[in-house]
Design a protein around this motif. Structure first.
Motif, mmCIF file in Angstrom:
data_model
loop_
_atom_site.group_PDB
_atom_site.id
_atom_site.type_symbol
_atom_site.label_atom_id
_atom_site.label_comp_id
_atom_site.label_asym_id
_atom_site.label_seq_id
_atom_site.Cartn_x
_atom_site.Cartn_y
_atom_site.Cartn_z
ATOM 1 N N SER A 121 12.095 -4.926 3.433
ATOM 2 C CA SER A 121 12.116 -3.841 4.395
ATOM 3 C C SER A 121 13.518 -3.295 4.526
ATOM 4 O O SER A 121 14.506 -4.013 4.495
ATOM 5 C CB SER A 121 11.533 -4.264 5.744
ATOM 6 O OG SER A 121 12.400 -5.121 6.392
ATOM 7 N N ALA B 206 3.151 3.957 13.687
ATOM 8 C CA ALA B 206 3.696 4.119 12.339
ATOM 9 C C ALA B 206 3.977 5.592 12.049
ATOM 10 O O ALA B 206 4.995 5.924 11.439
ATOM 11 C CB ALA B 206 2.729 3.549 11.313
ATOM 12 N N THR C 13 5.989 -0.958 7.104
ATOM 13 C CA THR C 13 4.530 -1.046 7.021
ATOM 14 C C THR C 13 4.138 -1.075 5.554
ATOM 15 O O THR C 13 4.980 -1.079 4.675
ATOM 16 C CB THR C 13 3.807 0.179 7.629
ATOM 17 O OG1 THR C 13 4.377 1.355 7.077
ATOM 18 C CG2 THR C 13 3.863 0.188 9.130
ATOM 19 N N SER C 14 2.836 -1.079 5.320
ATOM 20 C CA SER C 14 2.344 -1.074 3.947
ATOM 21 C C SER C 14 2.366 0.355 3.415
ATOM 22 O O SER C 14 2.453 1.316 4.179
ATOM 23 C CB SER C 14 0.921 -1.599 3.905
ATOM 24 O OG SER C 14 0.074 -0.719 4.614
ATOM 25 N N THR D 95 -0.530 2.491 4.861
ATOM 26 C CA THR D 95 -0.300 3.033 6.201
ATOM 27 C C THR D 95 0.695 4.185 6.150
ATOM 28 O O THR D 95 0.504 5.210 6.809
ATOM 29 C CB THR D 95 0.225 1.935 7.138
ATOM 30 O OG1 THR D 95 -0.726 0.887 7.169
ATOM 31 C CG2 THR D 95 0.432 2.465 8.533
ATOM 32 N N ARG E 273 9.741 -7.135 12.935
ATOM 33 C CA ARG E 273 9.097 -6.526 11.783
ATOM 34 C C ARG E 273 8.270 -7.516 10.976
ATOM 35 O O ARG E 273 7.237 -7.171 10.431
ATOM 36 C CB ARG E 273 10.152 -5.920 10.851
ATOM 37 C CG ARG E 273 10.780 -4.660 11.409
ATOM 38 C CD ARG E 273 11.825 -4.146 10.445
ATOM 39 N NE ARG E 273 12.073 -2.722 10.667
ATOM 40 C CZ ARG E 273 12.569 -1.905 9.750
ATOM 41 N NH1 ARG E 273 12.868 -2.355 8.559
ATOM 42 N NH2 ARG E 273 12.765 -0.638 10.016
#
Lengths: 233, 233
Positions: free
Chosen positions: A70, A149, A183-184, A187, B145
């Motif tokens: 991330s 998100a 996030t993925s 998403t 996160r």
DNA sequence: GCTCAAATGCTAACTTCTTTGCAGTTGGTT
DNA sequence: AACCAACTGCAAAGAAGTTAGCATTTGAGC
């Protein structure tokens, strides 16, 4: 409209220095060049010192033991990182990777300490820089906790926006954008298509076009619940 | 076992000062007492200065426009907050509420500026303090996160743990614990019962008993993916 | 020692996000 | 000009978290 603190860029370290101080700092550092994608530092590196971005950009990120990466921030010219390693006996906290052809000025802790004697005002400059970074980091934490998100993505896009023709663009693959908001990819993709629905952005290959940056900023501001606190130059 | 940076407490500001400096700082501040639950500051207050916890504790939190509150940290005696307002022209970022009978030493920006001239070493002390807070804040962001609610809760419990008889306790209602990890009460309750299943904690009225703090720490450490970076005294 | 507001524990419906997988597109490379 | 690795877009199943509601327990204050 008031300018909310949307850009995730911390620092603005060099930009606001008096000329003499800036000269002294630059003289104390070694300029190192990196290719696009090259590793500047890795989490855990023990090299106390200050790193200042001179050219290009730097993506600060971390990866957990499951390989999930991330991104925390994109550093631009004039920003600096590593302040914490000057005063605390800790290794570098994040991985740093060059985005584009990048030049970094490295000032070791020893040289920096000497610099502080020659330029006492530098301490206050550093205090302000750390204070601002702390403030922005707390804001980021807040965003992570409270915002959806989609809003986080929009906010990130505003921060990444560069002028481009009529409007602006934010460059990066959807995977990279996903890492930036933790996030993925799926998403991130959905969030992006919501913004497209709203007519705020257009998707492109490894880029998001932002026809009216102001509109996007307003959209974000209307959804950031806490009153912004830091004014950005 | 190595001591991971589990306590969310930032600061440790006063504790590590040489005696003379400490005297000077204390002399410069006004001591103000607060009842349990009293408001010390509100987000947006324009009172630049440094606040040092002398007695009791302070819960730093924020509330969004929908009334959702989330807690950031519990400050203990010797911790301080408000550093950022000394160097940046920003209002207070968080609400601060007294937990128990609490005494705060307030040093205004003017007095602090004068103090800096009398005690130049204070600057370095402050630099270290800000650097540590930044580092911890980045860690907190990371946790938010990457870690599940259960691990975040466990980590928070370790941070709140106080000695109690044989073992330790973390005091607070489940609602308060939920605010500390930014989830709903239901999720906090589920997370708690998972920890009970594991035999790591026992629930009680407005409290969580931790029979073996070490076991809980190990459990958390095994689930915190990134290598801890800061050593805590 | 009773009362009652607050806290706990639980269920159920619902939303959001993740994971997995695949089909179609894009643009740099040979 | 063709190739192919990387990227986008989408669907479906399942995990995780949220909201709402209710019954029970707790302990502080009268």
């Amino acid at each position: 409209m008031s300018e909310p603190p949307l850009s995730p860029a911390l620092g603005r370290f060099i930009g606001q220095m008096p000329f003499a101080m800036r000269e002294a700092v630059e003289a104390a550092g070694t300029l190192i060049r990196y290719r696009n994608g090259a590793t500047i530092q890795q989490r855990g590196d023990r090299k106390p010192g200050l790193s200042i971005v001179v050219e290009g950009a730097v993506r600060m990120s971390a990866m957990d033991s499951e390989g999930e990466r991330s991104t925390y921030i994109l550093m631009r010219p004039g920003d600096c990182f590593g302040e914490m390693t000057l005063f605390l006996d800790i290794p570098r906290t994040l991985d740093a990777v060059a985005v584009g052809e990048t030049a970094i000025r490295e000032v070791s802790r020893e040289r920096f300490t000497r610099l502080l004697d020659a330029q006492p005002a530098l301490r206050d400059h550093l205090l302000a820089s750390l204070a601002r970074q702390l403030s922005l980091s707390l804001e980021q934490l807040d965003d992570q906790r409270r915002l959806s998100a989609t809003v986080r993505l929009a906010k990130t896009l505003v921060g990444l926006a560069e002028p481009d023709g009529e409007g602006h663009v934010a460059r990066g693959s959807q995977t990279e954008l996903a890492e930036a908001i933790a996030t993925s990819r799926v998403t991130a993709g959905k969030a992006l298509s919501e913004l497209v629905q709203e007519g705020l952005v257009e998707t492109a290959y490894r880029a998001v076009r932002i026809p009216h940056l102001g509109a996007l900023k307003n959209w974000v501001a209307a959804r950031s619940f806490l009153t912004p606190v830091i004014k950005r130059d």
